[in-house]
Design a protein around this motif. Sequence first.
Motif, PDB file in Angstrom:
ATOM      1  N   LEU A   3       0.837  -1.204   0.000  1.00 10.87           N
ATOM      2  CA  LEU A   3       0.000   0.000   0.000  1.00 10.87           C
ATOM      3  C   LEU A   3       0.869   1.250   0.000  1.00 10.87           C
ATOM      4  CD1 LEU A   3      -2.784   1.322   0.183  1.00 10.87           C
ATOM      5  CD2 LEU A   3      -2.681   1.039   2.672  1.00 10.87           C
ATOM      6  N   SER A   4       1.917   1.242   0.809  1.00  8.64           N
ATOM      7  CA  SER A   4       2.817   2.386   0.873  1.00  8.64           C
ATOM      8  C   SER A   4       3.508   2.623  -0.465  1.00  8.64           C
ATOM      9  CB  SER A   4       3.857   2.168   1.972  1.00  8.64           C
ATOM     10  OG  SER A   4       4.718   3.274   2.084  1.00  8.64           O
ATOM     11  N   GLU A   5       3.947   1.550  -1.094  1.00  9.38           N
ATOM     12  CA  GLU A   5       4.623   1.668  -2.377  1.00  9.38           C
ATOM     13  C   GLU A   5       3.675   2.166  -3.460  1.00  9.38           C
ATOM     14  OE1 GLU A   5       7.806   1.770  -4.869  1.00  9.38           O
ATOM     15  OE2 GLU A   5       7.827   1.327  -2.709  1.00  9.38           O
ATOM     16  N   ALA A   6       2.441   1.691  -3.442  1.00 10.01           N
ATOM     17  CA  ALA A   6       1.457   2.125  -4.434  1.00 10.01           C
ATOM     18  C   ALA A   6       1.134   3.610  -4.267  1.00 10.01           C
ATOM     19  CB  ALA A   6       0.195   1.290  -4.312  1.00 10.01           C
ATOM     20  N   LEU A   7       1.030   4.069  -3.027  1.00  9.82           N
ATOM     21  CA  LEU A   7       0.777   5.493  -2.788  1.00  9.82           C
ATOM     22  C   LEU A   7       1.956   6.335  -3.259  1.00  9.82           C
ATOM     23  CD1 LEU A   7      -0.846   5.202   0.742  1.00  9.82           C
ATOM     24  CD2 LEU A   7      -1.992   6.053  -1.321  1.00  9.82           C
TER      25      LEU A   7
END
Length: 418
Positions: free
Chosen positions: A84-88
């Motif tokens: 999720l962090s990487e996608a954001l």
Amino acid sequence: MAVEDNNAFRRKRAERIQKSVGGNAGRKSLANSRTHYACGLSALTTDEPDATAFARMVAAEAVAMDAGFALLFFSQSLVDAAALSEALKTYAPSLDYAGCSTAGEITPQGLEEGHVLALLLPTASFSTASIMVDNLSSSSMDRITGEVAALRRSLRDRVGQGRAKDTFALCFIDGLSYAEEAVTSAIHWGLDDIPLIGGSAGDNLKFETTSLISNGKVASDSAIVVLIATEIPFHVFKTDNFIPTDEKLVVTQSDPDHRIVREFNATNAAEEYAASVGIVPEMLTPLSFASHPVVVKVGGEYYCRSIQRMHADGSLSFFCAIDDGVVLSIAQPKNMVEATRAALQDVERKLGGIDMVLGFDCVLRRLDARNRQVFRDISELYRTNNVIGFGTYGEQYRSMHLNQTFTGIAFGERRAAE
């Protein structure tokens, strides 16, 4: 705009949810939704296990409403924190954010499990500043207080002294860190008179590891502090649903560092607790602990010290700090739905109307609601009062770390600030 028209507008906007998107064969319809509130906040939810798709949703909404910050609460059974962090980072590189894993979610549709939720704050009426405090197990409390005080000064310098008066603080803490009491107190000292509320990160009652995310960082054994200055009227509050009885349990042997009680009243902890609530020790479960909480008296008020689980040797792990000599009282629960409704009505009177509520709800309240067959009722109460947030392993309110409590911040309508 007339008051009647504005209220109608608020209801229409708050209830406007995008049509659900169809899922794979054999799956229920996905709970993808977008809900916009009159105070300017926007909530996005999904039960789709696709961090990339959700990050794209968040990015598109952030652009559309000119959001500068997002709060994110997610089930680790649905999405991975790092993914999720990487996608954001990929799809919303200019959006600041903070959040944590949960023990259940509160979405615009009510109580849910296995979802991810984003609450976006528009830059027009919300100014934010945040930090992540790493390595709680080795951090000094003076360091945490100092970092929070510096953060407070930074926001004040940016928004001005006048607007800084209308500021509140959120905190998210690793719910398995055994450090919430000390960390909450340290944060409170650094805030001066800024009200603090928050919740401890969960992991769906697995009690293995929780995750916190903040602007590209993913960590455990950490805490996040978010300061928010806003022109929107707000009110912080807490509510619980228990009444202390005369039945006492004195901690006579414990392991304070790990929040474990081995003996009550010089007797095996599980046996003594079970006898006090009328259950055989072999039948003790998380539902038992949720339905029969224990409380401690501090400064004339009673606060819950919830039991997390029973070990094979009959010792009991707690969600809150515990030590030898602490006197606990068995508590008698009262009607959760009515107690929560009364608290929300009180907030509505004080605020002059509630537009939406950001809430942190102990996972044990959720278990107790199921056990007493009022889960649908409490879920509907949250839905009709526009409550969103997550299920916690503990709650923070001003300087206190609590259990089996609902802490929240209610926002009024934008017109009340004009």
